[in-house]
Design an enzyme around this catalytic site. Structure first.
Site, short mmCIF file in Angstrom:
data_model
loop_
_atom_site.label_atom_id
_atom_site.label_comp_id
_atom_site.label_asym_id
_atom_site.label_seq_id
_atom_site.Cartn_x
_atom_site.Cartn_y
_atom_site.Cartn_z
N TYR A 129 -13.05 7.80 8.28
CA TYR A 129 -13.34 7.17 6.99
C TYR A 129 -13.62 5.69 7.24
O TYR A 129 -12.88 5.02 7.97
CB TYR A 129 -12.14 7.33 6.07
CG TYR A 129 -12.21 6.53 4.79
CD1 TYR A 129 -12.86 7.02 3.67
CD2 TYR A 129 -11.61 5.27 4.71
CE1 TYR A 129 -12.93 6.27 2.50
CE2 TYR A 129 -11.67 4.52 3.54
CZ TYR A 129 -12.33 5.03 2.45
OH TYR A 129 -12.39 4.29 1.29
N HIS A 130 -14.68 5.17 6.62
CA HIS A 130 -15.11 3.79 6.86
C HIS A 130 -14.50 2.85 5.83
O HIS A 130 -14.77 2.96 4.64
CB HIS A 130 -16.63 3.70 6.79
CG HIS A 130 -17.22 2.53 7.51
ND1 HIS A 130 -16.72 1.25 7.39
CD2 HIS A 130 -18.26 2.44 8.39
CE1 HIS A 130 -17.43 0.42 8.14
NE2 HIS A 130 -18.37 1.12 8.76
#
Length: 330
Positions: A129-130
């Site tokens: 997840y960014h």
């Protein structure tokens, strides 16, 4: 005016340093009641101080990037003669930068890495997840390099390659833009490769609800299938509390979709607790489709978020977690 200044310097009356400074400034500038102006200026400064801090702190990360670049140039200059005789002249540089970034993660965020045993000894595709910045990935790769002596390349957006001075940093750490063939080739060489399918859009426009913004992207899944490697899901707790964006402003979202550049303002840099969790790998299956594997991976990352992140994220709570001696759950 002169009498007041004399009393200040001669000590005839009890007077604070600020009052003395006020008398001196009034004498030099000829402006009366300058003390009132100074009091107002100090009040405005105090009022705006929190706002200044949240926008200035992200600059520390930018400074660290350019310190890293400077160190690489110094290292390159010092080792020019060795380059022709070494298969990896940058090995020492990577050790140096890993120590620098790992030290920053330990001191500023109390950074922890959990589940590293889930990374297979061979190649694998790390999918994460960014957050608003990729600082958690940087800490992860630094800790992995120090503890396991393993390198992990990463796929970055094209705008990163346009940043001034960044070329040497990207080359040393094996940062690639793609295409799919380059990703497959990296994995076939036996290396780890990391990718955030949400990319810049997820970085800028996700929020404290930790919504995954992958749309219908499945190219990463096809890369894993073509290279016949497992996918390793990864998530960092409180990554959204360390840095946040103003992505909730609709006009900024519309502007991004038009020009595809990260023009959304960033704020934060708060010393919140960061813990990276690596989930169990999703093994390669010859009969699975890219759509099915992408859905499986998204579900795995979502499961890590639900298990390790309190939603909605809260900056104060994330700061308080720095004082917890042990995590509550693995």
């Amino acid at each position: 005016m002169t009498g007041g200044n004399e009393s200040c310097t001669a000590g005839l009356t009890s007077m604070s340093y600020l009052t003395c400074l006020t008398y001196i400034l009034e004498e030099w500038t000829g402006v009366e009641h300058i003390g009132d102006y100074l009091s107002y200026a100090f009040y405005i400064l105090w009022l705006l101080f929190p706002l200044v801090v949240v926008f200035v702190l992200p600059g520390v990360i930018v400074i660290l990037f350019y310190v890293s670049i400077l160190l690489l140039h110094i290292y390159k200059r010092k080792n020019e003669l060795k380059e022709a005789y070494s298969h990896d002249v940058w090995m020492g540089a990577r050790e140096m930068l890993a120590t620098l970034w790992d030290g920053h993660g330990r001191i500023w965020h109390g950074y922890e890495l959990h589940g590293v045993e889930n990374i297979p000894p061979g190649p694998g595709l790390v999918v994460f997840y960014h957050g608003a910045t990729p600082v958690d990935y940087i800490y992860f790769s630094a800790r992995l390099h120090i503890t396991k002596k393993r390198r992990c390349s990463v796929v970055a957006d094209h705008f990163v390659f346009r940043l001034p001075g960044f070329k040497i940093l990207l080359d040393v750490h094996g940062v690639i833009h793609g295409p799919k063939e380059a990703c497959v080739r990296t994995l076939e060489e036996g290396r780890l490769l990391a990718i955030a399918p949400g990319g810049v859009r997820e970085a800028l426009f996700s929020d404290e609800m930790y919504t995954i913004l992958w749309s219908d992207r499945k190219g990463f899944a096809q890369v894993a299938i073509d290279a016949k490697v497992p996918i390793i899901p990864m998530f960092t707790q409180n990554v959204r509390e360390g840095f946040r964006t103003l992505g909730g402003i609709k006009i900024l979202r519309s502007l991004y979709e038009r020009i595809r550049l990260p023009i959304v303002p960033l704020y934060g840099g708060f010393p919140v607790k960061l813990r990276t969790f690596i989930g169990e790998p999703i093994p390669y299956e010859p009969n699975v489709t890219a759509e099915e594997l992408a859905a499986k991976t998204k579900a795995a990352v979502q499961a890590l978020i639900e298990k390790h992140q309190k939603i909605p994220g809260n900056i104060f709570r994330a700061l308080m977690e720095r004082f917890q001696t042990q995590k509550k759950e693995d």
